[in-house]
Write a protein that holds these residues in place. Sequence first.
Motif, PDB file in Angstrom:
ATOM      1  N   UNK A 180     -48.859   4.287  -8.428  1.00 51.95           N
ATOM      2  CA  UNK A 180     -50.756   3.912  -7.897  1.00 51.95           C
ATOM      3  C   UNK A 180     -51.620   2.993  -9.367  1.00 51.95           C
ATOM      4  N   UNK A 181     -51.591   2.980 -10.293  1.00 50.05           N
ATOM      5  CA  UNK A 181     -52.570   2.504 -11.108  1.00 50.05           C
ATOM      6  C   UNK A 181     -51.573   1.027 -11.302  1.00 50.05           C
ATOM      7  N   UNK A 182     -50.050   1.198 -11.411  1.00 50.49           N
ATOM      8  CA  UNK A 182     -49.644  -0.401 -12.322  1.00 50.49           C
ATOM      9  C   UNK A 182     -49.484  -1.730 -10.734  1.00 50.49           C
ATOM     10  N   UNK A 183     -49.276  -0.587  -9.175  1.00 43.42           N
ATOM     11  CA  UNK A 183     -49.420  -1.041  -8.682  1.00 43.42           C
ATOM     12  C   UNK A 183     -50.459  -2.046  -8.338  1.00 43.42           C
ATOM     13  N   UNK A 184     -51.639  -1.239  -8.870  1.00 48.86           N
ATOM     14  CA  UNK A 184     -52.788  -1.914  -8.574  1.00 48.86           C
ATOM     15  C   UNK A 184     -52.963  -2.908  -9.412  1.00 48.86           C
ATOM     16  N   UNK A 185     -51.993  -3.214 -10.391  1.00 53.18           N
ATOM     17  CA  UNK A 185     -52.548  -3.525 -11.602  1.00 53.18           C
ATOM     18  C   UNK A 185     -51.943  -4.974 -11.255  1.00 53.18           C
ATOM     19  N   UNK A 186     -50.539  -4.741 -10.657  1.00 55.08           N
ATOM     20  CA  UNK A 186     -49.610  -5.821 -10.407  1.00 55.08           C
ATOM     21  C   UNK A 186     -50.463  -6.664  -9.369  1.00 55.08           C
ATOM     22  N   UNK A 187     -51.143  -6.261  -8.478  1.00 58.83           N
ATOM     23  CA  UNK A 187     -51.735  -7.051  -7.334  1.00 58.83           C
ATOM     24  C   UNK A 187     -52.626  -7.747  -7.424  1.00 58.83           C
TER      25      UNK A 187
END
Length: 996
Positions: A580-587
């Motif tokens: 979730x954290x990495x996905x949020x950072x990418x988005x």
Amino acid sequence: MTAVPGRRSSTFTRLLRQGFTDPAAAEVLLALPAMAPVRDDSVLLDALGAAADPDLALRGLVRLVEAQDPEEPRVFLDTLVAAKPLRDRLLGVLGASEALGDHLARHPGDWRVLATYESTDLHPGVPEFEECLADATDPESLRVDYRRCLLAIAARDVCGLTDVAQTAAELADLATATLRAALAIAQAAAPDDAARCRLAIIALGKCGGHELNYVSDVDVVFVAEPFGGADENSAIQAATRLASHLMRICSETTVEGTIWPVDANLRPEGRNGPLVRTLSSHLAYYQRWAKTWEFQALLKARPVAGDSALGQEYIDAVSPLVWQAAERENFVADVQKMRRRVIDNIPAAEVERELKLGPGGLRDVEFAVQLLQLVHGRADNTLHSGSTLEALHALAEGGYVGRVDAAQLDDAYRFLRAMEHRIQLYRLRRTHLVPEAEEDLRRLGRSLGLRVDPVAELNRSWRRHAAVVRRLHEKLFYRPLLDAVAQLASGETRLSTKAAGQRLEALGYADPSAALRHLEALASGVSRKAAIQRTLLPVLLGWFADSADPDAGLLGFRKVSDALGKTPWYLRLLRDEGAAAENLARVLSAGRLAPDLLLRAPEAVAILGNPGGLDPRRRDHLEPEILAAVGRAVTAEDAVVAARGVRRRELFRTAAADLIGSYGTEESPAEADPGALVDRVGLAITDLNAATIAGALRAAVRERWGDELPTRFAVIGMGRFGGRELAYGSDADVLFVHQPREGVDEQEAAKAANTVVTEMRRLLQVPTADPPLLIDADLRPEGKSGPLVRTLASYEAYYRRWALGWESQALLRAEPMAGDPELGARFIDLIDPLRYPVEGLGDDAVREIRRLKARMESERLPRGADATLHTKLGRGGLSDVEWTVQLIQMQHAWREPGLRTTRTRPALAAAQHAGLIGTEEAQILDEAWVLATRVRNGVMLVRGRAGDTFPSDGRELAAVGRYLGYEPGHVGDMLDDYRRTTRRARAVMETLFYGA
């Protein structure tokens, strides 16, 4: 362990207890007559048992004894029994290095170099090694003398007389002495060349940094100047011959093995550049052409051989350039590229065993330290060390890295380097792979002092140290930034505001002051929220820095956190769900569209933590949800607001999945098939817009008529909507058709249908911050002059009498999208003969289609637009591919059912399958269509508004490049690739469409 049948001897039992894994074989060797002094001496047996591999040590000792002169074995063994230092050194080496055992078997007198150590011998430097190599007059004798020196270094190492840093420094000093001896041999072989030039050898890499491995390439740069009246050209030629001869001396393999390869590929222009340059030529290259990684390589440069004055001139000239590298325009792009190279080209099966390049490996530490040196060394001369450990200590002393963090990293680096040394020492081979065999792991563990359960202890220690290194970006780069702004009580490392800004700038943040304010707002204080943010932010900052717009990522994260910070599940989701954290950072850092959607519906963050959350929802799930929301609304306006809420969430889901599929994450690598990404986006947005239009239709009907309209009504998708190929910013091209219900007056039905259309368009066009959903009905009969909605009979009459070629072509993409499904199906039955004409098209019809296409090319391309980069109307773009495919459909779909599809790519595949277009031509058109579509999607994702050409803003262009899979700094390659791909597509189009 070898099983021994029958009664076991006391010797067997003792050998087993002392660590021999094959005591039976050891008994046989000890029974040899020459080994009687060993067999009968408990001290020698204990010393063998203390070796890393007792079996290997015994085999090596037997070979060494047998290689002695007939009168020597007794003298040798008596000395071994009497002298504990010799015993420990020799057996220690024999038990750790099969290769040095081979050397001693070939040169049995070399054991004497281990017999005595004076205090000055414990840490020899270059002068002592030069003295040891002084008698070498040819390459073969140099190899023998080099191995003899290596034997002494290894003995000090395995006996613990030197630590890993001292051993690496000794190896670097031995390399320096060897380069000098090799140069002397080359100069003696070509005195005329030696007289023509001043030649200096500059060491880079581990040799330059005084931290060499047992077996490693020795990276060098050669610099030369004329001497003795020679002209520059002849001097360079002479120096090149000397340098080449030196490289052969060190690199060639004989029965004595190889010294090590001399690698000059870090020179200007690499392998393509001249081997030797003058100082001015070096400087000209570094000032004009060098990349950041080349200055990083120069960070460890030092003169080691040849003309010392010239070597120092070289260092004095290039050092200022090294410490200005962080100010270069392309510094961030080069840094990001270097970071991604860390595990490149490692076979998948070897990644977890790679000590050097793998995750948590030596390269991670070295790269991180060097980057911090480049960033902060501009203003702090204490950081100008070529040694990784010395530089790490200086960074801690200067407050750039926490002391505890530096100590942990120092410990991890020393352990990993010790592992690397012992792995290489075994066979003196250049390798960084941790072995897999149990016996190899046992020897390796014992050589590092792990004796209780060597294999298990080794694996635990290795994994623990690698885990420390994996966190190096958090520990070295980002944690001090938080300490600088969060006003923590511990405050172990407190970067100055200037130093913190420098670090953020080097990591790609264009506005470091704003970034520091965001960090302070997020991480300051003693609340639970701030504590969790301090845990999350170091990792998030790294992901932001890896994007095209780190500032936008951090700002977006602050806004989302401000909106959801008090929501209990939000920070828990990011903390506990790694993806979730990495996905949020990418988005958040990939552009404007997805963050804008998320900030208007922050609760959609939950999608990023759900294992299936990024999977697109199909129309059969979306439409019931939207219709139910519409049914609960009080007014039509409220109903469309509710429908827009679903659309906003689903657009975010689609955009997030697209970005993560394009960029990839640690848990989910980037998707390899661009066509699959394009198809997924097109289908998802089409389903979403169809469901939203169905909701608007229900709202418009319910407001006036309740549950049933006086006329049956259907919405027919056209263009990219009907083709299920919508992009993020696409309008919805439609036709409206109605059919009066039984007993309803036709005029009343027409009035109701027109009212519904007008109300639908009004509701969907109410101003909103969301991406608009515009309904475009201009493809209807008679265009803008014709009625918005017609009966099925009216359509039939018009198409029978008045339809033009372009209208038949437009109907190729017609598909029912909302409203009465039976009426929609009847409309499709009506138009099929028109769009798939029996016997195909006549010559006149083909000429008319070609004329319309040519007219469109000349009239519709915007003034000033670059035709090579316009995705829709430009050369080889969407229009070229789609018109080519549609012409094939109209000519052949009557007899090829596969061509009866509204979608471009399936129609193209069907044409290729039917033999109507060659495989290569189909691939070229498909590649161009997919690429042009991805560019349009990328532009919308990055800018938040639609566009048919590449952005002019540099950062936006870089972000589109990242979306398309290009490394930072390669937007030129992206544009070149786009032009090349579409140029090929245009050539195919001209052949197939125009008959060129």
